[in-house]
Structures are given as C-alpha cells and as structure tokens.
Design a protein around this motif. Structure first.
Motif, mmCIF file in Angstrom:
data_model
loop_
_atom_site.group_PDB
_atom_site.id
_atom_site.type_symbol
_atom_site.label_atom_id
_atom_site.label_comp_id
_atom_site.label_asym_id
_atom_site.label_seq_id
_atom_site.Cartn_x
_atom_site.Cartn_y
_atom_site.Cartn_z
ATOM 1 N N HIS C 47 15.112 -88.195 -40.806
ATOM 2 C CA HIS C 47 13.835 -88.454 -40.149
ATOM 3 C C HIS C 47 13.204 -87.146 -39.685
ATOM 4 O O HIS C 47 11.993 -86.998 -39.685
ATOM 5 C CB HIS C 47 14.035 -89.370 -38.938
ATOM 6 N N TYR C 48 14.048 -86.218 -39.263
ATOM 7 C CA TYR C 48 13.546 -84.948 -38.743
ATOM 8 C C TYR C 48 12.876 -84.137 -39.856
ATOM 9 O O TYR C 48 11.738 -83.689 -39.712
ATOM 10 C CB TYR C 48 14.701 -84.166 -38.101
ATOM 11 N N ALA C 51 9.658 -85.775 -40.669
ATOM 12 C CA ALA C 51 8.598 -85.647 -39.669
ATOM 13 C C ALA C 51 7.952 -84.267 -39.733
ATOM 14 O O ALA C 51 6.732 -84.133 -39.630
ATOM 15 C CB ALA C 51 9.167 -85.919 -38.268
ATOM 16 N N ARG C 119 22.726 -91.564 -45.378
ATOM 17 C CA ARG C 119 21.956 -91.580 -44.139
ATOM 18 C C ARG C 119 20.466 -91.765 -44.400
ATOM 19 O O ARG C 119 19.719 -92.060 -43.465
ATOM 20 C CB ARG C 119 22.197 -90.309 -43.329
ATOM 21 N N ILE C 122 18.369 -95.748 -44.513
ATOM 22 C CA ILE C 122 17.600 -96.402 -43.450
ATOM 23 C C ILE C 122 16.110 -96.162 -43.634
ATOM 24 O O ILE C 122 15.290 -97.037 -43.319
ATOM 25 C CB ILE C 122 18.058 -95.910 -42.053
ATOM 26 N N LEU D 58 8.665 -82.660 -31.282
ATOM 27 C CA LEU D 58 9.979 -82.180 -31.733
ATOM 28 C C LEU D 58 10.302 -80.821 -31.118
ATOM 29 O O LEU D 58 11.443 -80.569 -30.713
ATOM 30 C CB LEU D 58 10.011 -82.114 -33.269
ATOM 31 N N LEU D 83 12.177 -91.528 -34.155
ATOM 32 C CA LEU D 83 13.477 -91.426 -34.833
ATOM 33 C C LEU D 83 13.829 -89.975 -35.149
ATOM 34 O O LEU D 83 15.000 -89.587 -35.082
ATOM 35 C CB LEU D 83 13.484 -92.292 -36.097
ATOM 36 N N ALA D 84 12.826 -89.157 -35.459
ATOM 37 C CA ALA D 84 13.087 -87.731 -35.694
ATOM 38 C C ALA D 84 13.591 -87.074 -34.411
ATOM 39 O O ALA D 84 14.551 -86.295 -34.424
ATOM 40 C CB ALA D 84 11.824 -87.038 -36.194
ATOM 41 N N ARG D 86 15.120 -88.498 -32.005
ATOM 42 C CA ARG D 86 16.481 -88.955 -31.722
ATOM 43 C C ARG D 86 17.511 -88.142 -32.501
ATOM 44 O O ARG D 86 18.608 -87.883 -32.003
ATOM 45 C CB ARG D 86 16.599 -90.450 -32.062
ATOM 46 N N GLU D 87 17.179 -87.781 -33.721
ATOM 47 C CA GLU D 87 18.145 -87.039 -34.523
ATOM 48 C C GLU D 87 18.511 -85.686 -33.907
ATOM 49 O O GLU D 87 19.626 -85.198 -34.100
ATOM 50 C CB GLU D 87 17.602 -86.817 -35.938
ATOM 51 N N ILE D 88 17.572 -85.077 -33.184
ATOM 52 C CA ILE D 88 17.866 -83.737 -32.641
ATOM 53 C C ILE D 88 18.157 -83.767 -31.150
ATOM 54 O O ILE D 88 18.195 -82.735 -30.494
ATOM 55 C CB ILE D 88 16.722 -82.743 -32.943
ATOM 56 N N ILE D 94 13.335 -92.316 -25.574
ATOM 57 C CA ILE D 94 12.673 -93.620 -25.484
ATOM 58 C C ILE D 94 11.166 -93.415 -25.563
ATOM 59 O O ILE D 94 10.612 -92.541 -24.905
ATOM 60 C CB ILE D 94 13.029 -94.315 -24.149
ATOM 61 N N GLY D 219 24.226 -91.831 -25.240
ATOM 62 C CA GLY D 219 23.233 -90.971 -25.858
ATOM 63 C C GLY D 219 22.905 -91.512 -27.228
ATOM 64 O O GLY D 219 23.462 -92.528 -27.662
ATOM 65 N N THR D 220 22.017 -90.831 -27.916
ATOM 66 C CA THR D 220 21.709 -91.242 -29.283
ATOM 67 C C THR D 220 22.961 -91.151 -30.137
ATOM 68 O O THR D 220 23.674 -90.144 -30.106
ATOM 69 C CB THR D 220 20.620 -90.319 -29.855
ATOM 70 N N SER D 221 23.225 -92.207 -30.887
ATOM 71 C CA SER D 221 24.422 -92.219 -31.727
ATOM 72 C C SER D 221 24.361 -91.100 -32.760
ATOM 73 O O SER D 221 23.367 -90.932 -33.459
ATOM 74 C CB SER D 221 24.539 -93.554 -32.452
ATOM 75 N N LYS D 222 25.407 -90.354 -32.849
ATOM 76 C CA LYS D 222 25.479 -89.298 -33.866
ATOM 77 C C LYS D 222 26.328 -89.737 -35.049
ATOM 78 O O LYS D 222 26.701 -88.929 -35.907
ATOM 79 C CB LYS D 222 26.007 -88.004 -33.241
ATOM 80 N N ASP D 225 22.945 -93.054 -39.261
ATOM 81 C CA ASP D 225 21.527 -92.834 -39.574
ATOM 82 C C ASP D 225 20.856 -91.780 -38.695
ATOM 83 O O ASP D 225 19.865 -91.178 -39.109
ATOM 84 C CB ASP D 225 20.743 -94.141 -39.431
ATOM 85 N N LEU D 226 21.326 -91.597 -37.473
ATOM 86 C CA LEU D 226 20.661 -90.672 -36.547
ATOM 87 C C LEU D 226 21.497 -89.432 -36.257
ATOM 88 O O LEU D 226 21.287 -88.729 -35.264
ATOM 89 C CB LEU D 226 20.290 -91.396 -35.245
ATOM 90 N N ALA D 227 22.471 -89.173 -37.118
ATOM 91 C CA ALA D 227 23.293 -87.962 -36.971
ATOM 92 C C ALA D 227 22.413 -86.713 -36.999
ATOM 93 O O ALA D 227 21.266 -86.757 -37.437
ATOM 94 C CB ALA D 227 24.321 -87.909 -38.098
ATOM 95 N N TRP D 228 22.958 -85.604 -36.522
ATOM 96 C CA TRP D 228 22.226 -84.340 -36.559
ATOM 97 C C TRP D 228 21.698 -84.086 -37.963
ATOM 98 O O TRP D 228 22.425 -84.288 -38.935
ATOM 99 C CB TRP D 228 23.136 -83.174 -36.158
ATOM 100 N N ILE E 107 19.631 -96.530 -29.144
ATOM 101 C CA ILE E 107 20.415 -95.343 -29.472
ATOM 102 C C ILE E 107 20.894 -95.313 -30.923
ATOM 103 O O ILE E 107 21.602 -94.400 -31.327
ATOM 104 C CB ILE E 107 21.639 -95.204 -28.531
ATOM 105 N N THR E 109 19.926 -97.050 -35.174
ATOM 106 C CA THR E 109 19.029 -97.885 -35.973
ATOM 107 C C THR E 109 19.715 -99.180 -36.394
ATOM 108 O O THR E 109 19.060 -100.074 -36.927
ATOM 109 C CB THR E 109 18.571 -97.147 -37.238
ATOM 110 N N GLY E 175 25.524 -97.609 -36.226
ATOM 111 C CA GLY E 175 25.599 -96.441 -35.359
ATOM 112 C C GLY E 175 26.134 -96.753 -33.979
ATOM 113 O O GLY E 175 26.380 -95.843 -33.184
ATOM 114 N N PRO E 198 29.198 -94.730 -30.153
ATOM 115 C CA PRO E 198 28.844 -95.460 -28.932
ATOM 116 C C PRO E 198 29.268 -96.926 -28.979
ATOM 117 O O PRO E 198 29.065 -97.608 -29.983
ATOM 118 C CB PRO E 198 27.318 -95.334 -28.874
#
Lengths: 246, 246, 246, 246, 246, 246
Positions: C47-48, C51, C119, C122, D58, D83-84, D86-88, D94, D219-222, D225-228, E107, E109, E175, E198
């Motif tokens: 997503h990053y 974006a 990844r 999604i 960002l 979502l972007a 959240r990844e970082i 929120i 925290g945001t799940s790493k 889908d939202l990993a670094w 946190i 998707t 996640g 999480p």
C-alpha cells in the motif's frame, strides 16, 4: 386443487418419476398433472439446454391456464423460465431449486447442494444469489453424473451421490442437504437414511409450497412487475405464443 | 471482423436502426450483420416476451457460427439468453445492458438508467445485481413509453425521455445516463446534448466491446461453466436446436 | 488517437515492456505514449509503494492533458490513483486491474487472479469488492515473486506462475485467468498456450477499453463526483500540483 | 503516550482547531502532537486533493516513528492514505471517518453523515462500503459548504449544517449524526445541543480509539498484508520516501 | 467512571477471571463491577443457552442504571441481548465480539476468530454479518473445547487453542486473531507470544471501548430505534421487568 | 398434526385472534394450539420487549415437545427466539416474519412491509437482512400504531394501515404487501380487497409452512448448528430451563 408439475426436459421416464414423487406428497384432494413438453432437450445440463427448454415450460403453463390449473411446479433445478411463467399464470409458480433452498433454510442454518454435472453448479450458484440464499448455502457440489444416468438401473450414480453427500456433511458444517436435480426425487429417502441428516427433494418441497400458497389464496401478483404481458403480435413459427388481450 | 448484432424482437425497422447505430461506431474493417429472428415477439416488454425471444437469439448465434461471425451483440436491454448464447459461441457475446453499464462505471462513479415501461425496470435491476453494478447504479427509471412508440415519428417519446433524464441528472447525483432500450440508439446524441452529461447507448458500447475482445484474442472461455453444451437429442419441433458433437 | 500508458513505478525496462504490449494491441492510428514518473518506487508491492506512486501518476496525467492525450491507462494492478486521475482528465482513464477483471467477466462466469507477492493479494481483493467483481472472481492467488524478478532473464518466475495458473485452473472452477501485474504483460501468450484457457493481461485489455471509450465519444464525466477539482492553492514543494481555474 | 494527529491539508488554522479538539478529549498523560504537512492542498475536497495529500500524511507518519509516536490519527474525513500509513507505523493508525462511523454504530442502529461539498459525498460513501457500514449508514448528506468556509467567523456555515442535521434527524430515521469533516470538530457540542441527539466528531473519536488500542498493546499487525514495506530504491525527488531495511 | 462487566453465564470463577481482565486494562479512575446473574446457564454454548441468558443480562443492566453505572460490557462472545440492553441503558453498551472484531479491523486487513465449540461458530458468523465484518473476517474456527474446560487447570485447552491459532496464522492469510470466548481472557498474552501476531481479547477491548465512548460523552442514542422501551405492564413472574414511565 | 402457535406476548385477546387466523387456514386434521406465555410483556414493541418475551416462547416450545406438538409458529413479527426454539424442537419452527416474507417473494419480485410503531421497523429490517430478503423487500413502513390499538374496536387503526398500504402500492413499485404484526391477522382480507393486490398475513403463512414441512418429513436438523443444546445445569430461578441429557 390441480397442480401442474412440469418437467422441462422431454424424457418421459423422468416425468413419470417426478409425477410419482409429487403424488406421494400431495394432500388429499390435490390432483397432480405431471407433464413434459413435446419438444426440447432430453436433459438439461447447460445454460443452452435450459434456455431452449423455457419455451416448453411456457407452453405448458399457457395450456395449464386453460385447463384450470391452480398452480405450477417447474421441476428442473435451474428453475427455467420462472419469472416468465409467473407472468402468464394466475396461481403460484414455484421452482424446485427455490422450494428446496427455502425449505432447507427453515430447518438449518446452512445447507449444501449436491447436483449432477460440475458445469451445472454455476446455475445453482446464480440461483443462490438471486434468491438471497448466500447466507445459508454453504457449498454447491457437482458429481459429474449426467442427468440421464439417474434414469438407469444400477447403483453407480447413487453411490457417487452418497459419497458426495457424506463429504458435504463432514466438510461443509451443513445441517441439511438439497438434492440438486429433479431426477434425484426418488433417492431422497435412501440418502437421508444413509447420511443421517435432513435431505430435501425440490419436487416434493415445491408441491407443498404451491398447495400452501393456493390455500392462502395467494396467486402470482398481477400488480406491477409480474402483471400479464401486454398483448402484442408474435411473428412466424412462435406466433401462437402471443398473449391475448384480457 | 464480422460482428452479428441481434435484435431479439422481430420489428425490422428497429433492427435497421440498431444496425445503423452499430455501423456508425464500428471500426474500419468491421462488418456489422444486423439481424432479427423470423419468429417471436415484435417487442420485448416483459419476462415472458424476453423468455420467448431467447430461441431466436440462439438460432441467430447458431447460424452466426456457420457464417464465421467473430462475435455477437444481443441488442435488447434485458440481455436475453446471454449465458446460453455464450455456450454456443466461439467468440465473445456481449449484451447491451452489460456493455452500457460497464462503460458507465468507467467514466463515472454512479449512473442512472432511463428505460421504457415501468414494469421493465425489474429486468434492469436484476441485471444490476447480476453484474455487480449496485455500487454504481444509482437508480433505474421507467418512463412507461411502449418500446414500439420509439419507432414512431414525432417527439413525444423523446420529450418524455429527456424529462426523465433531467430528473436523473438533478436528483440521483449521477455522472452518466444509460439509455435502457436498444430502440433509443438513435437518441443518444440528442439526449447528451440536451442533458449536458455523458449518455450511453448500449448498442454502440457493445459493438466496441466485442471488437476489443476479438482484437485481444479473447473468445468465450470453453473451459468450465461455458463449455460447449453436451451433444444430445432434442425432441419434436425443436430438434434442430440440438448441439452436435464437436 | 493518443493514449498515455503510465507505468506508476520508475523501472524503465518495465515501462518498455508495457509499452510494447500496448503497441502490439493498439489499433492503427493509435499512438501509445508509454511513460513512467521520474520519481517514486522502482516497484509497487505494498500500500505504501502504491500510495507514493500516485503522485507520479497524477503528474503524468496532468502533462498528458497538455500534450493532448485522449485517454490514459494506469499500468499497475492496484490501479493507483484511479479516481483522482479521472478528475483531472478529459478523456477516459482505465486501470489495468479494472480492465482485466471486466474483460474476464465477459468471457467466463468466474476467473482467478494470479499475482506477485502474497501480501499484494489484499490490494486486488479490495479492487474486486470496489468493482463489484465478487460474483465473478473465484480466487486471488499470490506467488511471492517480487515484481522486479519478472524483469530478469531466465524462467524461474514463469515456471512459478505457470504452476499457480494450473492450480487455479484445476481447483478454482474458473474459466479465465487474469495476470495480476503489468510486468507479466509479455507472458500472456505463453501462459495461455500452456494452460489451455483464456489468460488476460490488463495492459492490453485497458488499451482496448480506452480506445473503445474514446471512439464512443465518452470521456470522464465532468458532471458531479468526478468534476474538475476546485482551483485552490497548494503549498510548498507540491504547489505546482494545484489545479488552475478553468 | 504520544499521539500524532495529522491534518492532511496545509491550513494551519484548521490544524490548530483539530489539535484543540484532540487535546480536549485526550486522557491525562496523552500528548497530542497536531501537525500538518508543509506541502499539499490547503483543503481536501476531491479525490485529487486527497490523493496529493497522502504524501504529506506518510511523511508525518515517517517522522512520527522517529519521534516515538505511539499512534496516529488521520484527521480528514476521507481517511487518506490509511492502509499505507499503517504499513509504516508500529502503533495504530485511525482515520476520523472510520472512528466516527464505528462509534456511531455502537450507540445507534443507524446514523447519517453530514459533510461539506456534495461532490465529496462519494468519498464517504466509498468508505461506508469499505468499512462494512452500509448496514448502519442511513444517508450521506452534502451541504455544499467549502471546507475553508468552516474556518471563517460568522454563523452561515453553522446554520447550513444545523439545517441539514435537522433534516437527517427528521427524514433518515437515524439515531446519531456523524460530522463529516475535521473542520467541524468545534461544532459538535453546539450541533448536539440543537439537534437533541448524539453527534459525533471523528477527531475526538479517533483520539480515544488510538489511546484504547495503545493501552490494549495493539499496534498495526506486522504479520501479512500490513507488514513493513519491502526496502527498495525510490527514485528522484521522492527518493527519501524509500523505506530502509529493518 | 463505573463500568459494569456482565458475564451472562452463572459461573462465578469465570466472572472473576473476566473481572480481572477488565481491571487489568481499565484506566485509573475506572471502577469495574464484574457480575453474573443469579440465574441462568452455567455456560453459553448454543442459541438456547444464549437466549435464556439474556434475561440475566437485562436484569444486571436494569440494576446498573440504579447503581449509577456509566456503561456496560456484555462479556460473552455472542453479545447476547445487545440491542435490548442498549434500550434500557443511558450509557454505552458494548459486546465483546463487537469490540474485538472492530479492534481487529483497525490493526489488520483480515482477522480470524478462534472459538470454543464448532456449533458456536454460527453465532460468531451471524455477528460477522450483522456488524458488517465480512470484509475483514477471514474465518471462524471452532476447537470443540467446552467453555467450562477453560476454567480447569492444566494446559490441554490452551494447547488446542494454540494449534488452531497457528493454523489460522498459516492458512487464513490473517493479520490478527480474535479469541472467541470471554473465558479465554487470561490466555491472550500467552497466545500472542506464541503466535507472534496480535491477539485480541474482547473483554479488554470492550472495556476500553466503553471508557472511550463515555469520555466522548456518547451514550446510547435515545432518539429513534433504541429509545427507552414504552412503559407497559409485564405479566406474571416477569412483571418486575416492566419498564416504568420516565 | 398438532401445531402450536405461540403468541409471545401475554394479551389473551390477541392470542384468540391469532388462533382464529391459524385455524381458518389449517388443513383438515391439523390441530391448532394457540397459546401465550403466562409471563412477559403485554405487547412487543422494542428490542427489550422482544428479548424478555423469548423466555416464554422457549417455555411453550419445551412444553410443546412434551405435548407431542409436530411444529411451532412464533406469532410475533420479530420472530423472537427463533434459532433457540429450533434447538429444542424436533419439528419445524417458523416465524411469521420469515413465513410472510418468503411467501411474498414467491408471488412477486418485490414486497413492502407495513407494520406498527416506526421504532419497530428496525427489527423487521434486520430480519430482511438475516433472511436474505433485501433483493425483494422494497420498504419497511411504520404507522406508529401501538400494537394493542389493533385490539380495539373502531376503525382508526385500519384506516391508518390502509393509507400506508396504498402509499406502499403507489410509491414502492411493489407487487405484494406483508402485514408486519400478528395483531393484523384479521385485517388481511379487508386490506387485500381495498388495495387490490396480494396482502400476506404471517400467521396463516407460517401455519401452512409448518404443515408443509411436517408433511415433507422435515423437522429441525439435529446435525450441527441446531443440534440439541448440551445438557448442563441452569442456576437459580431459571434452573428448570436446563435441558436434560437425551
């Protein structure tokens, strides 16, 4: 009460079996008229077969109106021509997929459908969507049994169906099984006994549904979307399908 | 490239108008074959009309395969017989409702449909659901214009359509309007000019869509749900609809 | 007709490949301008990345308007910046995921997507929902191939993709496969031949879609949700992104 | 706990107001860092404004990670870059639309959104779909108030908002109203008093939501889908947006 | 602030555990009143158990209003009696399934639920639909652990839960994991450590959510669908459940 | 066949009316046992009333099993306790909302519900979602008639209902009307005559549905989600609700 049960294909043996299943469940005083069109596919296993079969279904409903039929069952699991048939019927018209899925949703929170060819699954899946049954239908399972194999003696087809029903029971977390072909109407008792959970045949379910609606005094609504088709000319070899002014 | 544009009703004047609209948009090198069946309803304004018209659509596709057609347009806003036609076609088959709605979703976030009889709205609404277009279709609006009134000279129908399109523009927060009848194919330029926002005719949209798919080398998938129908006997007056073994 | 095909990442080799795929399908008379931004990620796999890439996409559309482009393709399977790009474009803007999924739904009743990193699935799944394609998309399948591996010689990536496509064909009951990355544009013929069912590359599908809309005279609707952005100041290093009053 | 509240537009007065609203609700011990990017649109009223603003969001999250922020609020009702971001981010991120809609769904069975420009309604409506809030969102109502008018003294905007909220209350059968713009954060008490039913400002709702998640250790799940984002080069003027290997 | 945490079953040991989990997360100044009804099922493992338990939940809310409680948590994963409880509460009422699912959607998707009996999965699945969480809930997984086994010493239940959580992590592309029973409140730290992603306990999540809503000044809306029940007689042994005129 | 028709409120006059409606439609040989609980609300007009009424419904089903009842009707339009009742019943259990909506979907493509208090509409709307009836339910319309006003002589309530039904007919493009309260069971003939389109009372529809399922040999599935509740202690004043081991 007179209910016409229409087998949309032209295989008389299957019509006889369907008629038997219908009569076995019909209430005292209900006359079952089991018919099939004189023309069309010997079995329905594709969108194409289904589309062509619709003409025969409509012809039988048209004649049924003249014969004083109080309601109709469309005895093919794709419910071919359902809304068109409703437009030209005074009484209720119920498809067997529709009847079976609704019955299953009344006695379980989730059901699976076991049907014939894998390629026919899409037809059932589209009906699941159309009828709002996605919340209750866990899976549609094909067996790749050709429809007319169900008319043959011997138990190969039955064994295959039983195996798939067992898989549905054990893997789908379902509470009921819907048999996805009118040609399976004679198997419901056997399958239910073997599987140990409710198994639903749409022919019987639809007959009961039509009887109920007729007793409730409910025919197809002639207000709005399903009103009588407007009278207009039909051309050529289909000219007799034209609806007359009322 | 040869594209067959099938008007599912039997009104030749409407077929001519549809053919004109198709030719006006077709790419150089595309041959448009505009036809209507020799049999069936003179206009399609109900589920019943539509169901009966399917036979003619399939006949034209069947003949089209022999004639070497590369793709097909079903030029009635109910897209009658779409999946059945796909099963017997090598190339792509596109319905005008399908093509128009998809085009509208590419150029706006929301569109409204303006169609003929109020009772036909349900047919478009069911297609909206079937095609996953509920996120983009703001409203389906009937005008209670009979289809064949669109063939008459004089501007009464046009005025009614313009009024409804203005209401759609002003009340539905839509960015495009889809004309919901093949018989409106000649009105698109006028309506667009009067309304001041994109207006889409499905006939043109479908021709372009078929051309594009053919150029992409994409025909109807013959793997799975839309594979050729199984060869089998058809009975009686429909016996020539039987699909041969390939 | 001039169509700008924008590769949102900054890898020139991939842009060249995308341009080639676009030119191979473009109609006579269509000029393909294949570009990538001068700034941003070398590949888009989150997503990053996506974006950040949007800025370059918008810059290219803004320049495209000055250059007289008739339409745009966003050549990344996440369709980054699609609605924003539409707001600043006169002509149509099509994303390759959007084009590929719609094409797949025209030739099959169900398709599967085979894409790169797990990844990234999604992103495709969210687009499936956004485009109303859940009725047709059977599964989104990741292969964990990094995007830039598709640029390397050797067949490791191809073999992995073929394996996953075979699994899709055999397990998902799908009729078509969508390749879920612009970097796979050169593989479509090979995969289709190996898999034996329609395989769709979004770049080609999108070019054809844009051409079609332009021929239909349909640009992005400037009525309502996608109207030109209101003119207003933009601050600092992004001040040149401000939209001028028209 | 340190929470960064990011106003994605560059209007400092609005950032101050948002910061105030955030501080007014923050728990003892929570430090609110209210910022806006140094670059980008002065207000966000279109997909385009929103898309360009994401870069600043960002950047602020990236800096926030270095500054030891525990969580983030994106204070624009379109939740740009969610979502972007959240990844970082290590902690939770929120959006105010997200927070407000969820809060509304906890205290009512249906809510309406009252927002600024009519053309922005589509952004909120897409979020309603994305967040699964269609079961609870009765209507999104535009007022055609430009965002920066909310920064002016005088009560014209307030009166318009109150009128629309009254219409929502009286026509939508809703139990709560969500104010659909961060610039309305200072109006919530007044509107609630006048309307006589719960009114929700997303800024306050989001601050509380972030505090709660941080206290829960979430925290945001790493995972997944939202990993670094994968480390990779970014090119040109955006090269400093490249994510480093961790 | 006083929050009543209601364990709908009558097992005091489980209430104590739930109270502990609630107190562990509660903010300074929040008083947790953990209770269970004096009557009803010792555990809730079916629609029937759940339906009977509602009476006790409502009794505790009714008493809570007299005791000056500011909000309520319903600490059973079926969220029994949620909307009824809201009608008789001034403050917010949050179910633990609701709180956990919403937290998970903030946190990640996609999340999976790991719960007790397989037959209880349907209850969670219905809540997923009701809360609009189908876009985020990847799977609901039963373990066939009876609820009260969670109260026993020994690690058999924990091992089973860990195994299922691992399967969720590895097969569901999720996640985050939601523990689907209030009786698992004490396991969350252990599971999270073992699983490496999480893990969410609804009791803690709900306490935080109620605190947040109270701080926002948001109680259950008394406008519309959740207004106070109309005063009316209740008959017989339930007469004291009658709501008085206000 | 013995069918127990359970009025979940404690107003005996309403029970008598419901019993009459049930007997009027029951087949020869069907015994209707119309009952109401000895305890609970005199009418059901909120989630709270409904939740408390469930206990009485379950008690009546429990007794019904001992009395040899073959099936059950829950005669309140919120279908209170439906799934819980199914768990403790051998035969089918049908709610009147469920029965009426399904019947309406068989005879029309769209129906509207006309019910009592506006605040009760949400209950019907939630059932529409639960039963997958959103494709068919055009609108739920409240009249703000208190339930017990339906028990009074005089025609004020009837006039209000007729007015709302006329609005439904003229504005909702519906083909049938569902009366949304068991207390309207005696009005169906009058309303249908005045409105000129099918009107459905759920009590009659449910009786017919139960009869049909019993004749089909279909009881509630005891496999899976609706299996008998596990035997376990119930505490205190509700201890007699404990289900015994079977």
């Amino acid at each position: 009460m007179r209910i016409k049960v229409i087998n949309p294909n032209t295989t008389a043996g299957m019509t006889a079996k369907i008629g038997e299943a219908a009569r076995a469940i019909a209430a005292p005083g209900t006359e079952i008229v089991a018919v099939n069109p004189a023309f069309g596919p010997v079995s329905i296993e594709s969108h194409y077969d289904e589309a062509v079969s619709v003409l025969g279904v409509l012809e039988e409903v048209r004649k049924g109106e003249e014969e004083g039929c109080d309601g109709y069952v469309i005895a093919c699991f794709g419910d071919p021509g359902l809304l068109a048939a409703r437009e030209i019927a005074t009484g209720p018209v119920i498809g067997i997929a529709e009847a079976a899925m609704h019955a299953a949703s009344f006695i379980s929170t989730g059901f699976s459908v076991v049907t014939t060819l894998n390629r026919s699954c899409i037809i059932a899946e589209h009906l699941v969507e159309r009828y709002g049954m996605h919340h209750a239908c866990r899976k549609v399972r094909g067996t790749d049994i050709p429809v007319l194999d169900l008319e043959e003696t011997g138990n190969a087809a039955l064994r295959t169906i039983l195996d798939e029903c067992r898989r549905a029971r054990d893997e789908d977390r379902c509470g009921a099984i819907v048999l996805g072909c009118a040609g399976m109407a004679d198997l419901v008792a056997t399958v239910q006994r073997e599987i140990g959970m409710p198994v639903i045949d749409g022919v019987a379910a639809a007959v009961v549904q039509v009887e109920g609606l007729v007793r409730l005094g409910l025919g197809t609504s002639k207000h709005g979307d399903l009103a009588w088709p407007l009278p207009k000319p039909y051309t050529g070899s289909l000219s007799h399908y034209a609806v007359k002014a009322r």
